[in-house]
Design a protein around this motif. Structure first.
Motif, PDB file in Angstrom:
ATOM      1  N   ASN A  81      38.168  38.514  31.674  1.00 12.58           N
ATOM      2  CA  ASN A  81      39.094  39.590  31.312  1.00 12.58           C
ATOM      3  C   ASN A  81      39.777  40.023  32.610  1.00 12.58           C
ATOM      4  O   ASN A  81      39.173  40.687  33.451  1.00 12.58           O
ATOM      5  N   HIS A  82      41.027  39.607  32.800  1.00 15.12           N
ATOM      6  CA  HIS A  82      41.737  39.871  34.052  1.00 15.12           C
ATOM      7  C   HIS A  82      41.960  41.365  34.313  1.00 15.12           C
ATOM      8  O   HIS A  82      41.709  41.820  35.439  1.00 15.12           O
ATOM      9  N   PRO A  83      42.441  42.157  33.332  1.00 14.31           N
ATOM     10  CA  PRO A  83      42.665  43.574  33.641  1.00 14.31           C
ATOM     11  C   PRO A  83      41.393  44.311  34.076  1.00 14.31           C
ATOM     12  O   PRO A  83      41.440  45.158  34.956  1.00 14.31           O
ATOM     13  N   LYS A  84      40.261  43.976  33.462  1.00 13.18           N
ATOM     14  CA  LYS A  84      38.997  44.630  33.830  1.00 13.18           C
ATOM     15  C   LYS A  84      38.255  43.849  34.911  1.00 13.18           C
ATOM     16  O   LYS A  84      37.269  44.341  35.447  1.00 13.18           O
ATOM     17  N   MET A  85      38.705  42.634  35.199  1.00  8.97           N
ATOM     18  CA  MET A  85      38.080  41.709  36.146  1.00  8.97           C
ATOM     19  C   MET A  85      36.571  41.647  35.906  1.00  8.97           C
ATOM     20  O   MET A  85      35.757  41.961  36.772  1.00  8.97           O
TER      21      MET A  85
END
Length: 161
Positions: A81-85
Motif C-alpha cells: 500500500n503505497h500511500p500508507k507504505m
C-alpha cells in the motif's frame, strides 16, 4: 481555490526532475517482484502465484491461491500500500457477487472490525508490516511471509463450508 491539472503536472514534473521518486518506485517494484519469488520458494507446492500488478502508484501486489481457494473463487494478495507504505494481506473475490458473499461472512471478524462498508478492492484487508524496514530486504521478506502465513491460517476456517 483548487489546483488545476496544470498545477498538479508542474508539481509532478518538479518532483520527477529531482529523480528520487523514480528510484524509489523502481526499487519498490523490484522488491515486490523479489518478494513474490521468495513466496514461491517458501511455498512451492502450496499455492499458484499470479503476476505482479503495478497499480497506479497506489498499490503493487501479487495474488496467490490453492485449489480450495480457487473452488471458492477467492485468492489472497500480498499488497504494498503505497500511500500508507505498509504491506497488507488482502482476500480477493473473483467478482462482485463473490465479494459480496464473503463480505457478509467476514464483516464481523477482527480484520473488518470498525468497518461499515466493504473495502474498495477486497473482502478483507489485514496489515502485515506497518513500518517496513527496507534496509534488510531478506528479513523483511521473512517477516511478511511469517505474518501472512499466520493470518491465512486464522482466516481459512472462516472460508470452510
Amino acid at each position: 481555490m483548487d489546483k488545476s491539472l496544470n498545477d498538479y503536472v508542474e508539481i509532478y514534473k518538479a518532483e520527477l526532475d529531482k529523480g528520487d521518486i523514480q528510484i524509489a518506485y523502481e526499487q519498490l517494484l523490484k522488491y515486490v517482484m523479489a518478494l513474490k519469488v521468495h513466496f514461491q520458494k517458501v511455498q512451492p507446492d502450496s499455492y499458484t502465484f499470479g503476476n505482479v500488478y503495478l497499480g497506479f502508484m497506489d498499490y503493487t501486489y501479487f495474488y496467490f491461491f490453492n485449489d480450495f481457494l480457487r473452488s471458492k473463487k477467492l485468492r489472497f494478495g500480498i499488497v504494498l500500500n503505497h500511500p500508507k507504505m505498509q504491506f497488507e494481506l488482502w482476500l480477493l473475490g473473483q467478482n462482485a457477487e463473490v465479494q459480496s458473499i464473503y463480505w457478509e461472512l467476514l464483516k464481523i471478524t477482527k480484520w473488518n472490525a470498525g468497518r461499515t462498508a466493504k473495502p474498495k478492492y477486497a473482502v478483507l484487508e489485514a496489515v502485515l508490516i506497518e513500518n517496513p524496514d527496507f534496509n534488510d530486504l531478506d528479513a523483511l521478506s521473512d517477516k511478511i511471509g511469517t505474518a501472512a502465513q499466520s493470518i491465512i491460517q486464522e482466516i481459512m476456517p472462516y472460508l470452510q463450508d
